[in-house]
Enzyme design. Structure first.
Site, PDB file in Angstrom:
ATOM      1  N   ASP A 164      46.624  66.891  58.107  1.00 32.50           N
ATOM      2  CA  ASP A 164      46.317  68.036  57.239  1.00 32.50           C
ATOM      3  C   ASP A 164      45.047  67.779  56.435  1.00 32.50           C
ATOM      4  O   ASP A 164      44.746  66.642  56.075  1.00 32.50           O
ATOM      5  CB  ASP A 164      47.505  68.264  56.290  1.00 32.50           C
ATOM      6  CG  ASP A 164      47.449  69.635  55.636  1.00 32.50           C
ATOM      7  OD1 ASP A 164      46.660  70.496  56.093  1.00 32.50           O
ATOM      8  OD2 ASP A 164      48.185  69.844  54.659  1.00 32.50           O
ATOM      9  N   ASN A 189      51.045  78.307  63.318  1.00 32.11           N
ATOM     10  CA  ASN A 189      49.579  78.406  63.200  1.00 32.11           C
ATOM     11  C   ASN A 189      49.006  79.670  63.852  1.00 32.11           C
ATOM     12  O   ASN A 189      47.854  80.032  63.588  1.00 32.11           O
ATOM     13  CB  ASN A 189      48.886  77.168  63.785  1.00 32.11           C
ATOM     14  CG  ASN A 189      48.964  75.943  62.887  1.00 32.11           C
ATOM     15  OD1 ASN A 189      48.874  74.810  63.340  1.00 32.11           O
ATOM     16  ND2 ASN A 189      49.149  76.154  61.577  1.00 32.11           N
TER      17      ASN A 189
END
Ligand code: FPP
Length: 247
Positions: free
Chosen positions: A16, A64
């Protein structure tokens, strides 16, 4: 470096922070993802050098798809670019690639790139890299149950080991160490079933900045943990478990 009991056999990483890393440089998010791929390749080789046998990374989650269309298509194109740029190097370095996730929703070109990555590395054994792509931990549990039901497994035959055989991650042992970069301290639907006893490590480092020193800090934290798998601390057995004198 030889494998030691202090080195985790399997490391899982939520990579991330690409977007924030790019924003700090006044660049588009894609710039961060592109550097994220370079960091991934470096990390795979650094893990192999340290004797880690399995590395699993979260490259694209089932959620996503909700990102802006240009970011989603950028990530899909990145797969094609990453395979053409780095596959040869990973192959010669002994990396075996596995793709885990629902391939039915990705384009034919992405599926072909994944197939090439898997088939050209299928004889490698130095380190197994599993790339979770269009993957979600809940998706995996559901698809495993569906497969078990289609195979005619009876309810009373379905135990943890039986279900595990149908999970997308059944080709690897459960992760010993789960790392998340980027400062958030959550699991975000990654490997829900498999991290039951993993050691969790969260780093503020943004993924493109993750380097050998960051990896070694995570490994040092892991080496200092005491893993008990739900059992009692060895040095503190309750009186009831101590040998009874005279009995
Ligand atoms: C999270 O950062 C990262 C992702 C959603 C993608 C991770 C993908 C890579 C590192 C590239 C791997 C790709 C291939 C082809 C193997 P973020 O965008 O959420 O960052 P932010 O939290 O700073 O916005």
């Amino acid at each position: 470096m030889p494998t030691s009991y202090l080195i985790p056999c399997h490391v899982a990483i939520v990579m991330d922070g690409n977007g924030r890393w790019a924003r700090k440089r006044f660049m588009p998010r894609f710039f961060g993802h592109k550097h994220g791929v370079e960091t991934l390749v470096r990390t795979v080789l650094a893990c192999a050098d340290r004797g880690i046998q399995y590395l699993t990374v979260f490259a694209f989650s089932s959620e996503n798809w909700r990102r802006p269309q240009d970011e989603v298509s950028g990530l899909m194109n990145l797969v094609l670019m990453a395979v053409s740029k780095y596959l040869g190097r990973l192959e010669t370095q002994g990396v075996r690639i596995h793709i885990v996730g629902d391939r039915s929703q990705v384009s034919q070109r992405v599926r072909e790139a994944w197939h090439e990555a898997e088939s050209s590395t299928q004889h490698n054994t130095r380190i197994h890299l599993s790339v979770a792509f269009n993957y979600g931990g809940r998706w995996d549990v559901v698809q495993a149950c569906q497969q078990a039901m289609r195979a005619g497994i009876e309810a009373d035959q379905l135990d943890e080991a039986a279900l595990n055989r149908y999970m997308a991650m059944s080709h690897v042992p459960d992760p010993d160490l789960f790392i998340r970069t980027g400062g958030e301290e959550r699991v975000s639907n990654f490997l829900l079933w498999q991290i039951a006893y993993s050691e969790l490590y969260f780093s503020d480092c943004l993924w493109p900045e993750f380097d050998d020193a960051q990896l070694d800090a995570a490994l040092a934290a892991y080496a200092s943990r005491e893993r008990r798998y739900g059992a009692l601390k060895q040095e503190e057995p309750p009186a009831a478990l101590l040998p009874q004198v005279g009995s």
